[in-house]
Scaffold this motif. Structure first.
Motif, PDB file in Angstrom:
ATOM      1  N   THR A  61     -23.382   5.513  35.737  1.00  0.00           N
ATOM      2  CA  THR A  61     -23.306   6.939  36.047  1.00  0.00           C
ATOM      3  C   THR A  61     -22.543   7.653  34.939  1.00  0.00           C
ATOM      4  O   THR A  61     -21.544   7.133  34.465  1.00  0.00           O
ATOM      5  CB  THR A  61     -22.553   7.147  37.373  1.00  0.00           C
ATOM      6  N   PRO A  62     -22.998   8.843  34.534  1.00  0.00           N
ATOM      7  CA  PRO A  62     -22.258   9.583  33.511  1.00  0.00           C
ATOM      8  C   PRO A  62     -20.828   9.865  33.964  1.00  0.00           C
ATOM      9  O   PRO A  62     -20.586  10.172  35.129  1.00  0.00           O
ATOM     10  CB  PRO A  62     -23.039  10.885  33.376  1.00  0.00           C
ATOM     11  N   GLU A  63     -19.878   9.768  33.009  1.00  0.00           N
ATOM     12  CA  GLU A  63     -18.459   9.987  33.325  1.00  0.00           C
ATOM     13  C   GLU A  63     -18.246  11.371  33.935  1.00  0.00           C
ATOM     14  O   GLU A  63     -17.473  11.535  34.878  1.00  0.00           O
ATOM     15  CB  GLU A  63     -17.607   9.868  32.060  1.00  0.00           C
ATOM     16  N   LEU A  64     -18.982  12.362  33.375  1.00  0.00           N
ATOM     17  CA  LEU A  64     -18.818  13.737  33.851  1.00  0.00           C
ATOM     18  C   LEU A  64     -19.167  13.832  35.333  1.00  0.00           C
ATOM     19  O   LEU A  64     -18.468  14.492  36.112  1.00  0.00           O
ATOM     20  CB  LEU A  64     -19.721  14.670  33.030  1.00  0.00           C
ATOM     21  N   LEU A  65     -20.253  13.135  35.724  1.00  0.00           N
ATOM     22  CA  LEU A  65     -20.690  13.184  37.116  1.00  0.00           C
ATOM     23  C   LEU A  65     -19.656  12.517  38.027  1.00  0.00           C
ATOM     24  O   LEU A  65     -19.380  13.010  39.126  1.00  0.00           O
ATOM     25  CB  LEU A  65     -22.042  12.483  37.226  1.00  0.00           C
ATOM     26  N   ALA A 170     -11.169  14.171  27.300  1.00  0.00           N
ATOM     27  CA  ALA A 170     -11.629  15.528  26.976  1.00  0.00           C
ATOM     28  C   ALA A 170     -12.454  16.115  28.117  1.00  0.00           C
ATOM     29  O   ALA A 170     -12.475  17.333  28.315  1.00  0.00           O
ATOM     30  CB  ALA A 170     -12.446  15.513  25.693  1.00  0.00           C
ATOM     31  N   LEU A 171     -13.134  15.236  28.883  1.00  0.00           N
ATOM     32  CA  LEU A 171     -14.032  15.723  29.937  1.00  0.00           C
ATOM     33  C   LEU A 171     -13.270  16.377  31.078  1.00  0.00           C
ATOM     34  O   LEU A 171     -13.833  17.162  31.837  1.00  0.00           O
ATOM     35  CB  LEU A 171     -14.850  14.560  30.501  1.00  0.00           C
ATOM     36  N   VAL A 174     -13.247  20.060  32.030  1.00  0.00           N
ATOM     37  CA  VAL A 174     -14.340  20.671  32.794  1.00  0.00           C
ATOM     38  C   VAL A 174     -13.879  21.042  34.211  1.00  0.00           C
ATOM     39  O   VAL A 174     -14.321  22.044  34.759  1.00  0.00           O
ATOM     40  CB  VAL A 174     -15.558  19.717  32.845  1.00  0.00           C
TER      41      VAL A 174
ATOM     42  N   LEU B  68     -17.859  15.628  23.672  1.00  0.00           N
ATOM     43  CA  LEU B  68     -17.721  16.984  24.228  1.00  0.00           C
ATOM     44  C   LEU B  68     -17.200  17.934  23.156  1.00  0.00           C
ATOM     45  O   LEU B  68     -17.705  19.050  22.997  1.00  0.00           O
ATOM     46  CB  LEU B  68     -16.764  16.961  25.419  1.00  0.00           C
ATOM     47  N   LYS B 167     -25.875   8.604  29.292  1.00  0.00           N
ATOM     48  CA  LYS B 167     -24.743   9.174  30.013  1.00  0.00           C
ATOM     49  C   LYS B 167     -24.189  10.395  29.288  1.00  0.00           C
ATOM     50  O   LYS B 167     -23.706  11.334  29.912  1.00  0.00           O
ATOM     51  CB  LYS B 167     -23.658   8.119  30.205  1.00  0.00           C
ATOM     52  N   ALA B 170     -25.422  14.071  29.895  1.00  0.00           N
ATOM     53  CA  ALA B 170     -24.866  14.858  31.001  1.00  0.00           C
ATOM     54  C   ALA B 170     -23.927  15.938  30.481  1.00  0.00           C
ATOM     55  O   ALA B 170     -23.728  16.966  31.136  1.00  0.00           O
ATOM     56  CB  ALA B 170     -24.125  13.949  31.973  1.00  0.00           C
ATOM     57  N   LEU B 171     -23.354  15.731  29.276  1.00  0.00           N
ATOM     58  CA  LEU B 171     -22.418  16.711  28.723  1.00  0.00           C
ATOM     59  C   LEU B 171     -23.123  18.003  28.331  1.00  0.00           C
ATOM     60  O   LEU B 171     -22.478  19.039  28.156  1.00  0.00           O
ATOM     61  CB  LEU B 171     -21.715  16.136  27.492  1.00  0.00           C
ATOM     62  N   SER B 173     -24.698  19.816  30.111  1.00  0.00           N
ATOM     63  CA  SER B 173     -24.512  20.805  31.175  1.00  0.00           C
ATOM     64  C   SER B 173     -23.297  21.695  30.914  1.00  0.00           C
ATOM     65  O   SER B 173     -23.193  22.784  31.473  1.00  0.00           O
ATOM     66  CB  SER B 173     -24.364  20.111  32.524  1.00  0.00           C
ATOM     67  N   THR B 174     -22.379  21.261  30.031  1.00  0.00           N
ATOM     68  CA  THR B 174     -21.196  22.085  29.768  1.00  0.00           C
ATOM     69  C   THR B 174     -21.511  23.257  28.843  1.00  0.00           C
ATOM     70  O   THR B 174     -20.722  24.181  28.739  1.00  0.00           O
ATOM     71  CB  THR B 174     -20.070  21.258  29.101  1.00  0.00           C
ATOM     72  N   THR B 181     -27.621  16.992  35.335  1.00  0.00           N
ATOM     73  CA  THR B 181     -26.264  17.301  35.801  1.00  0.00           C
ATOM     74  C   THR B 181     -26.081  18.813  35.938  1.00  0.00           C
ATOM     75  O   THR B 181     -25.454  19.292  36.887  1.00  0.00           O
ATOM     76  CB  THR B 181     -25.220  16.734  34.832  1.00  0.00           C
TER      77      THR B 181
END
Lengths: 231, 231
Positions: A61-65, A170-171, A174, B68, B167, B170-171, B173-174, B181
């Motif tokens: 799973t993506p870290e951001l999610l 860094a994430l 968000v 990011l 993965k 997904a970033l 989306s920022t 995502t």
């Protein structure tokens, strides 16, 4: 360039937040990794399946999610639970610092599980048998025989995981943690110099990752010092 | 707090649109990244400092900073400069999609060139000498002897990197891109049902990582079909 000077103190405090998140989640990630690898090696079927599921889910799973699920999920759960007690409460959340640190620790812990498992398997089984023959308890065998030898084997991969943990911090900006990416965002809205401000962030990260890389290289040299003379 | 299954079913059509963008990002940036990686690898292997140093600097910068931050520098940062806004690349860098492709490709190029270098260094020197003894020229030796073996050796590490790339998409989306995502975040902002939507998105990501992992596993087995099995 002179626009940066007014923001240096903000960046400094942001950097301390980054280091704090890094420290907290590194401890958690090592813990998750040790527990996960112990579960996988225990031979217990249920523990093995649980640890296997943990690594599959968090490595895929993506870290951001993961960060978003933990932060918003915990917020909605906490709010619902506390509203059952006190209907006046509007919104409760876990601070972004802890939600974010937990999320990236879970992800990196999944990678560390695999690394530690491999390293534990790399320690010669004869060593454990010898310890048992000497009547050393299982716990002491773990601390004095398996751990010191396992660390040496795990170090190169462990160093890489530490670097990705550093970069994952860094994430957390968000979900609103006030670290350096966040500082750069604020500074950009004031100075309208986005490139300069984000470049400072990149330089700070580059400096930290460089120090980490050198530290890991030094640790590897120290861990392998008994092999130096034989070469 | 209830777990609403219909919400997941209703969000599937918009999620699939987002999935399209995620996969487009992934494939574009892996292909461009691979091309960049090969160029960087050749520069590093050339042995001439004028080529080696820029390649090492590029790898150092892009492996040492979070993706990011790289995306933010390219998307928010580059328009700070007049010559970028009037340059040929502006139509590409004006769109979030173009920025993400640029950032992810540059990032992939740095990581993959290191992976490929590992593969090249893993090729037995004896094979090289054998090629020389047979009178093959240096380019021929590189293409017919080094490359096939290096690719086989690099596949396991490359598959891990490919999954990190998935993965990393997904970033996007920022920077307001509506990838999977991004779609999930908009739906959550509207419905405030983080568990249902984010977990649904996570399951889709997991399916893809599993499929890619299987695919690379089969590819590795196919490429190792002539390798003698140990024990």
């Amino acid at each position: 360039m002179s626009v940066i000077y007014g923001w240096l103190d903000e960046y400094f405090w942001g950097a301390t937040v980054v280091l704090k998140v890094f420290g907290v989640s590194l401890v958690m990630a090592v813990l998750f990794g040790l527990i996960g690898s112990a579960a996988k090696l225990s031979g217990n079927r249920i523990a093995g399946i649980l640890a296997g599921g943990y690594t599959v889910v968090f490595r895929g799973t993506p870290e951001l999610l993961v960060i978003l699920i933990i932060y918003f999920g915990s917020a909605i759960t906490l709010t619902t639970v506390s509203q059952a007690f006190d209907p006046d409460i509007q919104f409760i959340d876990i601070p972004p610092f802890w939600a974010g640190a937990l999320a990236i620790a879970l992800v990196v812990g999944a990678y560390m599980t695999e690394t530690f498992r491999g390293a534990f398997l790399g320690v010669d089984y004869g060593q454990i048998e010898a310890a048992r023959a000497l009547g050393i308890s299982n716990f002491k065998t773990f601390i004095y025989v398996r751990m010191p030898q396992m660390w040496r084997l795990a170090l190169p991969n462990f160093g890489n995981h530490m670097l990705s943990l550093m970069k994952d911090t860094a994430l957390i900006s968000v979900i609103g943690l006030e670290e350096i990416v966040f500082v750069a965002e604020i500074a950009t809205t004031v100075t309208v110099k986005p490139f300069t401000m984000y470049a400072v962030v990149a330089v700070i990260y580059l400096a930290i990752t460089t120090v980490l890389t050198l530290a890991v290289a030094g640790m590897e040299k120290y861990a392998n010092r008994h092999l130096e003379t034989s070469r | 707090m209830t777990f609403d299954v219909f919400l997941i079913l209703n969000s599937i059509p918009t999620m699939i649109e987002g999935l399209g963008i995620t996969l487009k990002l992934l494939f574009l940036s892996t292909v461009i990244g691979l091309a960049l990686a090969v160029v960087t690898l050749l520069m590093r292997l050339s042995g001439h400092w004028l080529l080696t140093w820029p390649a090492m600097f590029y790898i150092y910068i892009f492996r040492g900073t979070p993706i990011l931050v790289q995306i933010f520098i390219i998307y928010h940062g580059l328009p700070q400069f007049e010559f970028i806004r009037e340059g040929v690349l502006w139509p590409l860098l004006r769109e979030p999609f173009g920025c993400c492709v640029v950032a992810l490709s540059l990032n992939a190029g740095a990581y993959v060139s290191e992976i490929l270098r590992g593969g090249v260094l893993g090729v037995d020197r004896g094979l090289h000498e054998a090629g020389k003894a047979l009178g093959l020229s240096t380019p021929h030796r590189f293409i017919y002897i080094t490359t096939p073996i290096a690719v086989r050796l690099a596949i396991p590490a490359y598959s891990n990197d490919f999954i990190s790339m998935l993965k990393a998409t997904a970033l996007a989306s920022t920077v307001t891109l509506m990838d999977m995502t991004g779609v999930a975040r908009t739906i959550v902002a509207k419905t405030f049902a983080p568990y249902e939507i984010f977990i649904a998105a996570a399951i889709v990501y997991l399916c893809f990582t599993w499929t890619f992992q299987r695919g690379f596993g089969l590819l590795e087995r196919y490429m190792s079909r002539y390798v003698k099995k140990d024990a």
